[in-house]
Write an enzyme that holds these catalytic residues in place. Structure first.
Site, PDB file in Angstrom:
ATOM      1  N   HIS A  73     -48.130 -19.157  37.643  1.00 34.62           N
ATOM      2  CA  HIS A  73     -47.588 -17.788  37.594  1.00 34.62           C
ATOM      3  C   HIS A  73     -48.024 -16.974  38.808  1.00 34.62           C
ATOM      4  O   HIS A  73     -48.282 -15.773  38.707  1.00 34.62           O
ATOM      5  CB  HIS A  73     -48.017 -17.057  36.319  1.00 34.62           C
ATOM      6  CG  HIS A  73     -47.476 -17.663  35.060  1.00 34.62           C
ATOM      7  ND1 HIS A  73     -46.337 -17.216  34.453  1.00 34.62           N
ATOM      8  CD2 HIS A  73     -47.922 -18.694  34.291  1.00 34.62           C
ATOM      9  CE1 HIS A  73     -46.105 -17.930  33.349  1.00 34.62           C
ATOM     10  NE2 HIS A  73     -47.046 -18.841  33.243  1.00 34.62           N
ATOM     11  N   ASN A 147     -43.807 -15.766  27.438  1.00 38.38           N
ATOM     12  CA  ASN A 147     -42.813 -16.321  28.364  1.00 38.38           C
ATOM     13  C   ASN A 147     -41.420 -15.911  27.913  1.00 38.38           C
ATOM     14  O   ASN A 147     -41.242 -15.380  26.817  1.00 38.38           O
ATOM     15  CB  ASN A 147     -42.880 -17.856  28.366  1.00 38.38           C
ATOM     16  CG  ASN A 147     -43.997 -18.390  29.255  1.00 38.38           C
ATOM     17  OD1 ASN A 147     -44.531 -17.678  30.105  1.00 38.38           O
ATOM     18  ND2 ASN A 147     -44.350 -19.644  29.054  1.00 38.38           N
ATOM     19  N   TYR A 361     -58.091 -18.001  30.293  1.00 35.13           N
ATOM     20  CA  TYR A 361     -57.691 -16.797  31.038  1.00 35.13           C
ATOM     21  C   TYR A 361     -58.895 -16.026  31.566  1.00 35.13           C
ATOM     22  O   TYR A 361     -58.893 -15.547  32.700  1.00 35.13           O
ATOM     23  CB  TYR A 361     -56.768 -15.913  30.180  1.00 35.13           C
ATOM     24  CG  TYR A 361     -55.396 -16.533  30.046  1.00 35.13           C
ATOM     25  CD1 TYR A 361     -55.218 -17.702  29.316  1.00 35.13           C
ATOM     26  CD2 TYR A 361     -54.294 -15.995  30.673  1.00 35.13           C
ATOM     27  CE1 TYR A 361     -53.972 -18.300  29.207  1.00 35.13           C
ATOM     28  CE2 TYR A 361     -53.040 -16.586  30.569  1.00 35.13           C
ATOM     29  CZ  TYR A 361     -52.886 -17.737  29.828  1.00 35.13           C
ATOM     30  OH  TYR A 361     -51.655 -18.329  29.736  1.00 35.13           O
TER      31      TYR A 361
HETATM   32 FE1  HDE Z   1     -50.770 -19.429  30.875  1.00 32.87          FE
HETATM   33  N1  HDE Z   1     -52.144 -19.255  32.349  1.00 32.87           N
HETATM   34  N2  HDE Z   1     -51.724 -21.086  30.206  1.00 32.87           N
HETATM   35  N3  HDE Z   1     -49.318 -19.746  29.468  1.00 32.87           N
HETATM   36  N4  HDE Z   1     -49.790 -17.846  31.523  1.00 32.87           N
HETATM   37  C1  HDE Z   1     -52.152 -18.300  33.289  1.00 32.87           C
HETATM   38  O1  HDE Z   1     -54.040 -17.077  33.906  1.00 32.87           O
HETATM   39  C2  HDE Z   1     -52.965 -21.474  30.570  1.00 32.87           C
HETATM   40  C3  HDE Z   1     -49.303 -20.726  28.526  1.00 32.87           C
HETATM   41  C4  HDE Z   1     -48.715 -17.246  30.952  1.00 32.87           C
HETATM   42  O2  HDE Z   1     -48.806 -12.322  34.955  1.00 32.87           O
HETATM   43  C5  HDE Z   1     -53.407 -18.312  34.112  1.00 32.87           C
HETATM   44  O3  HDE Z   1     -54.452 -15.149  34.969  1.00 32.87           O
HETATM   45  C6  HDE Z   1     -53.387 -22.595  29.784  1.00 32.87           C
HETATM   46  C7  HDE Z   1     -48.332 -20.430  27.501  1.00 32.87           C
HETATM   47  C8  HDE Z   1     -48.306 -16.096  31.726  1.00 32.87           C
HETATM   48  O4  HDE Z   1     -50.935 -12.636  35.379  1.00 32.87           O
HETATM   49  C9  HDE Z   1     -54.245 -19.412  33.468  1.00 32.87           C
HETATM   50  C10 HDE Z   1     -52.344 -22.877  28.943  1.00 32.87           C
HETATM   51  C11 HDE Z   1     -47.778 -19.241  27.868  1.00 32.87           C
HETATM   52  C12 HDE Z   1     -49.205 -16.041  32.780  1.00 32.87           C
HETATM   53  C13 HDE Z   1     -53.325 -19.921  32.396  1.00 32.87           C
HETATM   54  C14 HDE Z   1     -51.309 -21.925  29.212  1.00 32.87           C
HETATM   55  C15 HDE Z   1     -48.391 -18.828  29.097  1.00 32.87           C
HETATM   56  C16 HDE Z   1     -50.125 -17.136  32.629  1.00 32.87           C
HETATM   57  C17 HDE Z   1     -53.220 -18.383  35.590  1.00 32.87           C
HETATM   58  C18 HDE Z   1     -52.244 -23.987  27.924  1.00 32.87           C
HETATM   59  C19 HDE Z   1     -46.646 -18.464  27.162  1.00 32.87           C
HETATM   60  C20 HDE Z   1     -49.197 -15.044  33.914  1.00 32.87           C
HETATM   61  C21 HDE Z   1     -53.629 -17.025  36.118  1.00 32.87           C
HETATM   62  C22 HDE Z   1     -53.296 -23.992  26.981  1.00 32.87           C
HETATM   63  C23 HDE Z   1     -46.976 -18.078  25.820  1.00 32.87           C
HETATM   64  C24 HDE Z   1     -50.008 -13.832  33.603  1.00 32.87           C
HETATM   65  C25 HDE Z   1     -54.070 -16.289  34.980  1.00 32.87           C
HETATM   66  C26 HDE Z   1     -49.907 -12.850  34.740  1.00 32.87           C
HETATM   67  C27 HDE Z   1     -51.190 -17.379  33.479  1.00 32.87           C
HETATM   68  C28 HDE Z   1     -53.705 -20.885  31.569  1.00 32.87           C
HETATM   69  C29 HDE Z   1     -50.059 -21.949  28.546  1.00 32.87           C
HETATM   70  C30 HDE Z   1     -48.004 -17.627  29.763  1.00 32.87           C
HETATM   71  C31 HDE Z   1     -54.751 -20.504  34.376  1.00 32.87           C
HETATM   72  C32 HDE Z   1     -54.715 -23.307  29.903  1.00 32.87           C
HETATM   73  C33 HDE Z   1     -48.048 -21.255  26.240  1.00 32.87           C
HETATM   74  C34 HDE Z   1     -47.145 -15.173  31.443  1.00 32.87           C
HETATM   75  O5  HDE Z   1     -55.409 -18.907  32.897  1.00 32.87           O
END
Ligand code: HDE
Length: 687
Positions: A73, A147, A361
């Site tokens: 993202h 999402n 996060y």
């Molecule tokens: Fe994320 N995800 N994600 N994700 N995600 C990040 O956090 C992660 C997942 C989502 O505008 C990271 O600050 C793991 C689902 C959005 O700043 C990180 C898993 C959904 C954003 C991270 C998921 C999301 C992130 C990267 C599986 C929808 C952007 C930078 C367990 C429900 C937020 C950050 C923004 C961002 C990890 C799965 C949505 C690495 C480990 C499911 C919208 O922490």
């Protein structure tokens, strides 16, 4: 605020805004500087001196301007807004005041994003979009990090690094950027059938949103609402855009990626600047705790939806995005969302994907924002007061005055005291079991809901999905991977698998597996049209001799509805209208392209129509818009341009009229308000 009223968050940010217009330039130490163009040297051509602290400070600060981009993202755009519930209907389910009390206006910051691309990648790639909302509630920050698709690729967070490594550019040559059409992603998919439902969404038009204002948002996981009596109700969160769900054509998105890589970011910015505020309704699907096992899927499985026909989405509140940030880095880049940020009345479930996120996060912000004090960055600060014994660390901004930094203490009178009834409390879930590493059997059905999605699509949506699979798999070099994916698609629908197999040169699976035949109409974009006119961009092609009355009639009607007409001519400046008046050109045709507009109008005017018909750029503009299913209208002589562009006058969404009278304008607005005219025959038109 954009509407002239300040909310608590805006007031807080005001203390940090800096705009030193009339005062002299200084160093970071406040020393006034009279020359920032020339270094301190010995003589005019001599060496630069180490003592030049002005030079050193400027360069050093510049050297340290970058922070790591988000690991996923990375590319995004953000805006502030306000959220308000409609009534008190959730009061019996949750202690969260911002969800119970309709008099509370909660400030929010929302960041939209793509997932796979780097921070500088194009907006209009085939990808999932992030829809992350930080609610600055009076009980602390609540982050709904969702999402634009309601399911996810994997069921357990421990697979996330594998998935992300597979979808990101390949490690040996860092190719391709922001694209899923490559071997490693599809290899992951063929070996991990839990991805299939999400891949159906990712290959659908949902992955190509026209605007951030025109896509749904989903919390994805099942969460809990918890009330005063510590009773829990399962909840899925939904955002429904007032402007409907609208997408672009695949060919169009690829061209926009070059013509205007900031397309979605710019659109969000422009909408807010023009007062076309993006609006979304918050909806909830509520499932009583007693019904946890009533479904034919597991509520804890993030690769499943609760079909809206089974549990309706209750609209409970409204989000309006009404203010652009002042500084991209300070606000949109430094905003730190964390799924662990919940407030009293909202709680987690045991969804194994959610559990990993609760860890990830916070962890990722520590490296990205450089230490534990990132919640003090203005955009991240709650409006609720913060009092605790956390101390020190990089970039500590607070000056804590007490002589104690521990609990319990008597020296500071025991302050801060522990909260009473207003404290956060987890739902007292009863849990019992042995430690194991094994996915639940209730998570094993990977195909039924992928089939449900496929069955629910309109014909044009199915065609787009088939083309997307053909494109993506067509870019995969390894034929065994293409074949592996097609075998999974055969479990979704034999017809789908057959069409994809034929397109990518692998055998059609022999076995015709049954399709359960169920549908969920709420999944098709055909049923999610909304009110799309505000913010839609309409190109009006003009030249000397254009008839100003048709320009004015259509332009005014469009502008009244919030649409944005732009007048395009060969060159900037003005054109001379047929009646001798001067018409101001918005942009020169060569700087724009039809892919940047939603609809096209060619006004009346014999001389103008002749000029435009002889201009390859203008003619291609119209042909291309036709291919992309956009409404096209011509008045009087303007029809000549359509003819030259090969646009059949009787095709869907093509309007030709003698004059721009009321009924013509109404028909044009109608045509511009729907989905695209996907049913056009465009096979003969070159890409
Ligand atoms: Fe994320 N995800 N994600 N994700 N995600 C990040 O956090 C992660 C997942 C989502 O505008 C990271 O600050 C793991 C689902 C959005 O700043 C990180 C898993 C959904 C954003 C991270 C998921 C999301 C992130 C990267 C599986 C929808 C952007 C930078 C367990 C429900 C937020 C950050 C923004 C961002 C990890 C799965 C949505 C690495 C480990 C499911 C919208 O922490």
């Amino acid at each position: 605020m954009a509407n002239g009223r300040r909310d608590a968050k805006d007031e807080q940010l005001e203390n940090y805004r800096v705009s030193p217009q009339d005062a002299p330039l200084t160093t970071d130490q406040g020393i006034q500087v009279d020359d920032t163009d020339n270094s301190l040297t010995v003589g005019q051509r001599g060496p630069t001196l180490l003592q030049d602290f002005i030079l050193r400070e400027k360069i050093t600060h510049f050297d340290h301007e970058r922070i790591p981009e988000r690991v996923v993202h990375a590319r995004g755009a953000g805006a502030y807004g306000v959220f308000q519930v409609y009534g008190d209907s959730l009061a019996e389910y949750t202690r969260a005041e911002f969800l119970r009390d309709p008099s509370i206006e909660t400030p929010v910051f929302v960041r939209f994003s793509t997932v796979a691309g780097s921070r500088g990648s194009a907006d209009t790639v085939r990808d999932v979009r992030g829809f992350a909302t930080k609610f600055y509630t009076n009980q602390g920050n609540f982050d709904l990090v969702g999402n634009n698709m309601p399911v996810f690729f994997i069921q357990d967070g421990i697979k996330f690094p594998d998935f992300v490594h597979a979808v990101k550019p390949e490690p040996h040559n860092e190719i391709p950027q922001a694209q899923s059409a490559h071997d490693t992603l599809w290899d992951f998919v063929q070996l991990q059938p839990e991805t299939i439902h999400m891949m159906m969404w990712a290959m659908s038009d949902r992955a190509l949103p026209r605007s951030y204002a025109q896509m749904q948002g989903f919390g994805v996981h099942t969460f809990r609402l918890v009330n005063d009596r510590d009773e829990a109700t399962f909840v899925k969160f939904h955002w429904k855009p007032k402007a409907g769900v609208h997408s672009m054509d695949w060919d169009e998105t690829q061209k926009v990626a070059g013509k205007d890589p900031d397309f979605n970011r710019r659109d969000l910015w422009d909408r807010i600047e023009k007062g076309n505020y993006p609006e979304y309704e918050l909806g909830v699907q509520l499932v009583p705790a007693a019904d946890e096992h009533k479904f034919d899927f597991d509520l804890l499985d993030p690769t499943k939806i609760i079909p809206e026909e089974e549990v309706p989405v209750r609209p409970v509140g409204k989000l309006v995005l009404n203010r652009n940030p002042n500084n991209f880095f300070a606000e949109t880049e430094q905003v730190a969302f964390c799924i662990a940020n919940v407030v009293p009345g909202i709680d987690f479930t045991d969804d194994p994907l959610l559990q990993a996120r609760i860890f990830s996060y916070l962890d990722t912000q520590l490296i990205r924002l450089g230490g534990p004090n990132f919640p003090q960055i203005p955009v991240n600060q709650p409006v609720a007061p913060v009092r605790n014994h956390h101390r020190d660390g990089y970039h500590q901004m607070r000056i804590d005055t007490p002589h104690t930094s521990y609990h319990k203490n008597s020296i500071s009178g025991g302050c801060p005291a522990l909260a009473g009834d207003t404290a956060f409390r987890h739902y007292p879930e009863q849990v019992d079991g042995k430690l194991i590493r094994k996915r639940a059997e209730s998570f094993e059905d990977h195909y039924s809901q992928a089939t449900l999605f496929w069955n629910s699509m309109a014909d044009f949506e199915k065609e787009h999905i088939v083309s997307a699979f053909r494109f993506e798999l067509g870019k995969v070099d390894d034929a065994s991977i293409r074949e592996g994916v097609v075998k999974h698609l055969n479990h979704v629908d034999h017809g789908l698998a057959t069409q994809v197999a034929e397109g990518v040169g692998v055998p059609v699976p022999d076995e015709v597996l049954p399709n359960h035949g169920r549908t969920s109409p709420a999944l098709s974009q055909l049923n999610l049209v909304g009110e799309p006119l505000p913010g839609r961009k309409v190109a009006v092609l003009v030249a000397d001799g254009s008839d100003s009355s048709s320009i004015v009639a259509a332009g005014e009607a469009l502008a009244t509805k919030g649409a944005v007409p732009e007048l395009l001519a060969r060159t900037d400046g003005v054109v001379q209208a047929a009646d001798g008046g001067r018409v101001e050109v918005t942009r020169a045709l060569p700087t724009m392209a039809s892919v940047l507009y939603d609809a096209i109008l060619v006004p009346d005017g014999e001389r103008a129509a002749d000029t435009l018909s002889g201009d390859g750029l203008a003619v291609f503009f119209v042909t291309e818009a036709y291919k992309h299913g956009k409404p096209i209208a011509a008045v009087g002589a303007g029809a000549k341009v359509l003819e030259r562009a090969g646009v059949p006058q009787d095709a869907p969404g093509v309007l030709v009229a003698a004059t721009a009278d009321e009924s013509f304008v109404r028909a044009f607005l109608d045509a511009a308000s729907g989905q695209r005219f996907w049913s056009r025959d465009v096979a003969h038109i070159p890409a």
